[in-house]
Scaffold this active site. Structure first.
Site, PDB file in Angstrom:
ATOM      1  N   HIS A   1       0.845  -1.193   0.000  1.00 24.37           N
ATOM      2  CA  HIS A   1       0.000   0.000   0.000  1.00 24.37           C
ATOM      3  C   HIS A   1       0.883   1.246   0.000  1.00 24.37           C
ATOM      4  CE1 HIS A   1       1.021  -0.852   4.198  1.00 24.37           C
ATOM      5  NE2 HIS A   1       1.103   0.467   4.297  1.00 24.37           N
TER       6      HIS A   1
ATOM      7  N   HIS B   1       5.845   6.074  -1.166  1.00 24.89           N
ATOM      8  CA  HIS B   1       6.571   4.878  -1.600  1.00 24.89           C
ATOM      9  C   HIS B   1       5.767   3.651  -1.171  1.00 24.89           C
ATOM     10  CE1 HIS B   1       7.709   5.412   2.593  1.00 24.89           C
ATOM     11  NE2 HIS B   1       7.918   4.108   2.627  1.00 24.89           N
TER      12      HIS B   1
END
Length: 192
Positions: free
Chosen positions: A44, A129
């Site tokens: 995620h 990220h």
């Protein structure tokens, strides 16, 4: 004893991106066995790590997050990899997340909403990220870097985000397990 939950707010990634990242992780896993590789199903983009929170505060957090103003969908591309803080002393191996300023604006809105619930604000600048692995030390990182260079340019796909989620994280020996507690649309439809 007060029951608590380990919480974070995140954007999910689509299956095609998850599959591409999973293939990369599978190809690299043997080059760096000392890394703690993330579960592919849990990948995620974190907007805000909250941490341990008393369970009775979850409803207030959901209410605060539901009040985030409507905004346009966010186009996101997933490509490249890197290390935090750097490749010489890595703690995290990540896949890149590229988006316009709208993503940082959403993360800022999450920060502000949770600030109203006395959740401390992040000291570091938002750096989107996807965490692929974590390291205790640099063992095996040289071989990992060689394998990454051989892989060439890494592109994992794209997505258009229209919602984010409040998750609970439970740390287990085989890696963290995540449970979605709430979903919030930021494009005008109601939260779930």
């Amino acid at each position: 004893m007060i029951e608590s939950k380990r919480l974070f707010v995140a954007i999910d990634i689509p299956e095609n991106v998850r599959s591409s990242l999973g293939e990369l992780m599978k190809s690299l896993r043997d080059t760096c066995r000392d890394a703690r590789w993330a579960r592919i199903t849990g990948l995620h983009v974190t907007l805000k790590f909250i941490g341990e929170t008393p369970s009775e505060r979850v409803a207030d957090m959901k209410s605060a997050l539901a009040k985030i103003p409507t905004r346009d969908p966010i186009a996101i591309d997933f490509s490249g990899v890197g290390f935090f803080p750097n490749a010489r002393r890595p703690r995290v191996f990540w896949a890149g997340v590229e988006a316009g300023p709208e993503l940082a604006s959403l993360a800022n809105a999450v920060e502000k909403a949770l600030g109203s619930e006395a959740i401390p604000q992040e000291d570091r600048k938002f750096s989107p990220h996807i965490t692929l692995a974590r390291f205790k030390d640099a063992a095996g990182v040289d071989a990992l870097q060689v394998a990454i260079e051989k892989a060439g340019p890494l592109k994992f796909g794209g997505a258009t985000a229209t919602e984010f989620h409040l998750y609970q994280s439970v740390l287990k020996p085989g890696g963290a397990e995540y449970t979605r507690l709430a979903t919030f649309s930021f494009c005008g439809s109601k939260s779930k």
